[in-house]
Design an enzyme around this catalytic site. Structure first.
Site, PDB file in Angstrom:
ATOM      1  N   LYS A  17       0.827  -1.217   0.000  1.00 18.40           N
ATOM      2  CA  LYS A  17       0.000   0.000   0.000  1.00 18.40           C
ATOM      3  C   LYS A  17       0.859   1.264   0.000  1.00 18.40           C
ATOM      4  O   LYS A  17       0.563   2.217  -0.725  1.00 18.40           O
ATOM      5  CB  LYS A  17      -0.922   0.019   1.228  1.00 18.40           C
ATOM      6  CG  LYS A  17      -1.882  -1.139   1.320  1.00 18.40           C
ATOM      7  CD  LYS A  17      -2.847  -0.969   2.479  1.00 18.40           C
ATOM      8  CE  LYS A  17      -2.185  -0.900   3.841  1.00 18.40           C
ATOM      9  NZ  LYS A  17      -1.429  -2.127   4.178  1.00 18.40           N
ATOM     10  N   ARG A  92      -8.864   1.132   9.828  1.00 17.97           N
ATOM     11  CA  ARG A  92      -8.487  -0.271   9.973  1.00 17.97           C
ATOM     12  C   ARG A  92      -9.620  -1.116  10.515  1.00 17.97           C
ATOM     13  O   ARG A  92      -9.493  -2.346  10.563  1.00 17.97           O
ATOM     14  CB  ARG A  92      -7.264  -0.398  10.885  1.00 17.97           C
ATOM     15  CG  ARG A  92      -6.001   0.169  10.284  1.00 17.97           C
ATOM     16  CD  ARG A  92      -4.784  -0.290  11.026  1.00 17.97           C
ATOM     17  NE  ARG A  92      -3.558   0.286  10.487  1.00 17.97           N
ATOM     18  CZ  ARG A  92      -2.342  -0.097  10.815  1.00 17.97           C
ATOM     19  NH1 ARG A  92      -2.181  -1.067  11.695  1.00 17.97           N
ATOM     20  NH2 ARG A  92      -1.284   0.469  10.292  1.00 17.97           N
ATOM     21  N   ARG A 127      12.050  -6.358   3.723  1.00 19.57           N
ATOM     22  CA  ARG A 127      11.786  -4.921   3.797  1.00 19.57           C
ATOM     23  C   ARG A 127      12.852  -4.201   4.621  1.00 19.57           C
ATOM     24  O   ARG A 127      13.322  -4.710   5.633  1.00 19.57           O
ATOM     25  CB  ARG A 127      10.398  -4.680   4.403  1.00 19.57           C
ATOM     26  CG  ARG A 127       9.969  -3.220   4.333  1.00 19.57           C
ATOM     27  CD  ARG A 127       8.484  -3.061   4.375  1.00 19.57           C
ATOM     28  NE  ARG A 127       7.904  -3.456   5.657  1.00 19.57           N
ATOM     29  CZ  ARG A 127       6.607  -3.277   5.945  1.00 19.57           C
ATOM     30  NH1 ARG A 127       5.793  -2.745   5.052  1.00 19.57           N
ATOM     31  NH2 ARG A 127       6.132  -3.657   7.111  1.00 19.57           N
ATOM     32  N   ARG A 160      12.569  -3.420  10.540  1.00 24.13           N
ATOM     33  CA  ARG A 160      11.643  -3.101  11.617  1.00 24.13           C
ATOM     34  C   ARG A 160      11.347  -4.331  12.462  1.00 24.13           C
ATOM     35  O   ARG A 160      11.270  -5.439  11.955  1.00 24.13           O
ATOM     36  CB  ARG A 160      10.326  -2.552  11.042  1.00 24.13           C
ATOM     37  CG  ARG A 160      10.392  -1.092  10.694  1.00 24.13           C
ATOM     38  CD  ARG A 160       9.229  -0.615   9.873  1.00 24.13           C
ATOM     39  NE  ARG A 160       7.959  -1.245  10.195  1.00 24.13           N
ATOM     40  CZ  ARG A 160       6.858  -1.068   9.470  1.00 24.13           C
ATOM     41  NH1 ARG A 160       6.885  -0.303   8.394  1.00 24.13           N
ATOM     42  NH2 ARG A 160       5.722  -1.651   9.802  1.00 24.13           N
ATOM     43  N   ARG A 171       0.061 -10.000  12.875  1.00 19.37           N
ATOM     44  CA  ARG A 171      -0.531  -8.844  12.209  1.00 19.37           C
ATOM     45  C   ARG A 171      -1.519  -9.271  11.127  1.00 19.37           C
ATOM     46  O   ARG A 171      -2.558  -8.628  10.928  1.00 19.37           O
ATOM     47  CB  ARG A 171       0.564  -7.962  11.605  1.00 19.37           C
ATOM     48  CG  ARG A 171       1.477  -7.324  12.643  1.00 19.37           C
ATOM     49  CD  ARG A 171       2.582  -6.545  11.991  1.00 19.37           C
ATOM     50  NE  ARG A 171       2.075  -5.340  11.335  1.00 19.37           N
ATOM     51  CZ  ARG A 171       2.742  -4.666  10.401  1.00 19.37           C
ATOM     52  NH1 ARG A 171       3.929  -5.099   9.992  1.00 19.37           N
ATOM     53  NH2 ARG A 171       2.226  -3.583   9.881  1.00 19.37           N
TER      54      ARG A 171
END
Length: 215
Positions: A17, A92, A127, A160, A171
């Site tokens: 996103k 969300r 990532r 992260r 998640r």
């Protein structure tokens, strides 16, 4: 003349996103508003909101609605949002979407980027983020032109804590339970468009822009 776009981007964590938000922002000249980035900035700065949000994020849970809604309300009131905006990471939950309606925010488009859980877990392991300026990269799909350093500011890139596979699975569970129902919420309003995430970034971008053109 381009039409005014007030867009919500949906999709599981790691679906891409943020990257698509950057592409749309550049094309239409509207701000991409990432609640995740705003909250991470608060954590890095050690603010009270950041401290309260940190424990939720690190275990893959959602930050409480009242914190997130307050952030969004203030941000959408800024002058650069008058010509349109992109919301990445908000709403969300269905109650958050209802709160957005109650704020009088008129949404023109909702796009859900669909990627399988297995591909997301693989993606997020690669990532990399810049703690200094917030730029995001991926070692395969969107590498930094400076390798292990940020292409924007030159700072060393990091992984992260919430990209750890166990946290990613948590998640994803939260997403499917609490966020995915938004697809039905916006489908009933006639706003939802589905974009199937592709292996190549540019292919996903092309499908995303086509969805906006056909709105």
């Amino acid at each position: 003349m381009k039409r005014t776009i007030r867009l919500i981007l949906l999709g599981a964590p790691g679906a891409g996103k943020g990257t698509q938000a950057e592409k749309i922002s550049a094309e239409f000249g509207i701000p991409a508003i990432s609640t995740g980035a705003i909250i991470r900035e608060a954590i890095a700065a050690g603010t009270e909101m950041g401290k309260s949000a940190k424990s939720y994020i690190e275990r893959g849970a959602l930050v409480p609605d009242e914190v997130v809604i307050g952030i969004i309300k203030d941000r959408l009131a800024e002058s650069d949002c008058e010509g349109g905006f992109i919301l990445d990471g908000f709403p969300r939950t269905v109650p958050q979407a209802a709160a957005l309606d109650e704020m009088g925010v008129s949404i023109t488009d909702v796009i859900s980027i669909e990627v399988s859980d297995e591909r997301i877990i693989e993606r997020m392991g690669g990532r990399r983020v810049c703690k200094k300026c917030g730029a995001t990269y991926h070692v395969v799909f969107n590498p930094s032109p400076k390798g292990e350093n940020c292409g924007v500011c030159g700072e060393a890139l990091t992984i992260r804590a919430d990209d750890d596979p166990a946290v990613v699975r948590s998640r994803l569970d939260v997403y499917h339970e609490q966020t995915e129902p938004l697809k039905d919420f916006y489908a009933k309003k006639g706003l939802l468009k589905i974009v199937e995430g592709q292996e190549k970034l540019e292919d996903t971008t092309a499908l995303t822009f086509k969805a906006l053109e056909n709105a």
